[in-house]
Design an enzyme around this catalytic site. Structure first.
Site, PDB file in Angstrom:
ATOM      1  N   HIS A  56       0.849  -1.203   0.000  1.00 36.69           N
ATOM      2  CA  HIS A  56       0.000   0.000   0.000  1.00 36.69           C
ATOM      3  C   HIS A  56       0.878   1.244   0.000  1.00 36.69           C
ATOM      4  O   HIS A  56       1.565   1.548   0.979  1.00 36.69           O
ATOM      5  CB  HIS A  56      -0.906   0.006   1.238  1.00 36.69           C
ATOM      6  N   GLN A 151      -9.892   9.332  -4.950  1.00 31.67           N
ATOM      7  CA  GLN A 151      -9.510  10.005  -3.702  1.00 31.67           C
ATOM      8  C   GLN A 151     -10.642  10.860  -3.125  1.00 31.67           C
ATOM      9  O   GLN A 151     -10.834  10.916  -1.907  1.00 31.67           O
ATOM     10  CB  GLN A 151      -8.289  10.888  -3.962  1.00 31.67           C
ATOM     11  N   GLU A 212     -10.819   4.104   7.238  1.00 34.97           N
ATOM     12  CA  GLU A 212      -9.671   4.817   7.784  1.00 34.97           C
ATOM     13  C   GLU A 212     -10.214   5.936   8.660  1.00 34.97           C
ATOM     14  O   GLU A 212     -10.227   7.107   8.296  1.00 34.97           O
ATOM     15  CB  GLU A 212      -8.781   5.371   6.670  1.00 34.97           C
ATOM     16  N   TRP A 314       0.600  14.008   3.770  1.00 28.22           N
ATOM     17  CA  TRP A 314       0.122  13.332   4.962  1.00 28.22           C
ATOM     18  C   TRP A 314       1.229  12.974   5.949  1.00 28.22           C
ATOM     19  O   TRP A 314       0.966  12.766   7.122  1.00 28.22           O
ATOM     20  CB  TRP A 314      -0.630  12.060   4.568  1.00 28.22           C
TER      21      TRP A 314
END
Length: 438
Positions: A56, A151, A212, A314
């Site tokens: 990932h 996204q 998430e 991030w």
């Protein structure tokens, strides 16, 4: 033989193994091979492993830290907002240059297979074109598998589904999703259904960012598992992150784990990022953020670790080192038993290779001669030391090389089969210079 590696230790604990390589594949693997090689390498008892695999990652955003500004709060939502600000300024050349630079980092660290999500919510599909070009360029030395990732939400972004279909038609390998980012739980579940049906129709794999969140009521993994069963997609689907599971009550999880196991859905945790981005609204005690890795493994679910981010909106850290990922995962999940520590090594090697469906991966005759020689005497020691990668081989050719570490902390004894490699003449368990390492 083109090459013979002598005196190797394997991840399963076998020692003094020779590996014969011919025509880019492992031809023989046994103690004291009689065959000679045109070139011979003495592993000197060091660990020889198949390459690391990152299940990932986000290569379209890699090395973009500080563009257009730094994530001041460090949160997931500010990172998403930052990516939205950056997208209009992206150029294909810059995307390709950053991704290729990262691929060089990866290969040097023995990382020879990466599954990268690529945002398809930009109608230009600029990042898709860029990473398809990167995939073509790195193919001789790295397997790059791409996921079409909406996204901004499949249903939340009006052109996302059409763009995703276009991306798959252009050669992107896997269908992605982000159901917890849709506007309602119902729309999240609907996005899972639509994406799984499309994947079944096209005969491709599925890997969704799923739950998430710190919200224990974010339960899209349940829908993903059921859709996998309904459509016969067992063994072809992964749920990434699954961080809401760390907040769920145990009774619900006792029902959820058997469903995930029955469906054959794999789980991909991202230790570095999950513990950084989750629990941000907590005071104390703070939640760890990572999904229930030991419990998923105990239920028979394939669990891999991913790096997720390196120097992007991030996460302002990272280096492409999957041993760092395994090291963090081991600690956060409190997996310090011997078998548990070994499973953390598997979570960055054999298990993600299985999830990605990599052909010819492994340590057996007939497998590709894709190997890493690590300056460690066991898989557990490799994690403990984040061991130097002495040599990295792709199809039997050395593609990266580094010196062994200057020193190693040796402990007296080998409890329960763990090799801490006490050098001859040292009976006190002191720190010694590893003078014999090449």
């Amino acid at each position: 033989m083109d090459l013979v590696i002598r005196n190797a230790t394997l991840p399963d604990g076998r020692r003094d193994i020779d590996i014969g390589i011919a025509d880019g594949r492992i031809a023989a693997l046994a103690p004291r091979l009689a065959a000679r090689g045109a070139r011979e390498i003495d592993a000197a008892g060091d660990l020889v492993s198949p390459p690391f695999v990152d299940a990932h990652f986000h290569m379209d955003a890699v090395l973009s830290y500080g563009l257009p500004r730094v994530n001041r709060s460090g949160t997931l939502l500010e990172g998403i907002a930052l990516w939205g600000e950056l997208k209009p300024a992206l150029t294909q050349d810059a995307l390709v240059e950053r991704a290729l630079r990262y691929c060089d980092w990866a290969v040097a660290r023995g990382l020879l297979a990466i599954r990268s999500h690529v945002d398809v919510c930009d109608d230009r599909l600029l990042a898709v074109e860029a990473l398809l070009e990167v995939k073509r360029r790195v193919a001789p030395y790295l397997d790059l598998q791409l996921v079409a990732f909406p996204q901004d939400g499949l249903l939340r972004s009006p052109t996302a589904f059409g763009n995703l279909k276009r991306a798959i038609g252009m050669g992107v390998d896997v269908v992605g999703g982000i159901p917890h980012f849709e506007r309602t739980m119902a729309q999240g579940a609907e996005s899972v259904r639509l994406l799984c049906e499309f994947a079944a129709e096209r005969g491709v794999r599925v890997d969704m960012h799923c739950d998430e969140s710190d919200d224990p009521l974010s339960r899209h993994i349940e829908t993903l598992a059921q859709e996998t069963l309904r459509l016969g997609l067992q063994g072809r689907v992964a749920g990434s992150h699954l961080t809401s599971m760390h907040s769920m009550d145990n009774y619900y999880v006792s029902k959820l784990l058997p469903l995930i196991a029955e469906s054959g859905v794999a789980a991909i945790a991202n230790p570095l990022i999950n513990i950084t981005l989750q629990g941000r609204h907590d005071t104390y005690p703070k939640r760890r953020g990572m999904t229930r890795v030991p419990e998923l493994m105990a239920a028979g679910v394939d669990v891999a670790f991913g790096h997720d981010c390196v120097l992007d909106p991030w996460y302002g850290m990272g280096s492409g080192d999957m041993l760092e990922v395994a090291h963090m995962g081991l600690h956060v999940a409190q997996m310090t038993g011997l078998e548990a520590m070994q499973s953390c090594f598997d979570a960055v090697t054999a298990t993600p290779a299985r999830i990605l469906g990599l052909e010819g991966y492994g340590l057996a005759p007939g497998c590709h001669a894709d190997l890493v020689i690590l300056d460690a005497g066991s898989a557990v020691e490799a994690i403990r030391l984040r061991a130097a990668r002495r040599l990295v081989l792709r199809r039997g050719w050395v593609v990266a090389e580094a010196p062994a570490a200057a020193s190693r902390l040796y402990l007296d004894g080998r409890p329960d089969g763990v090799d801490f490699r006490l050098p001859q003449g040292n009976t006190q368990g002191t720190k010694l210079a590893n003078q014999d390492a090449p």
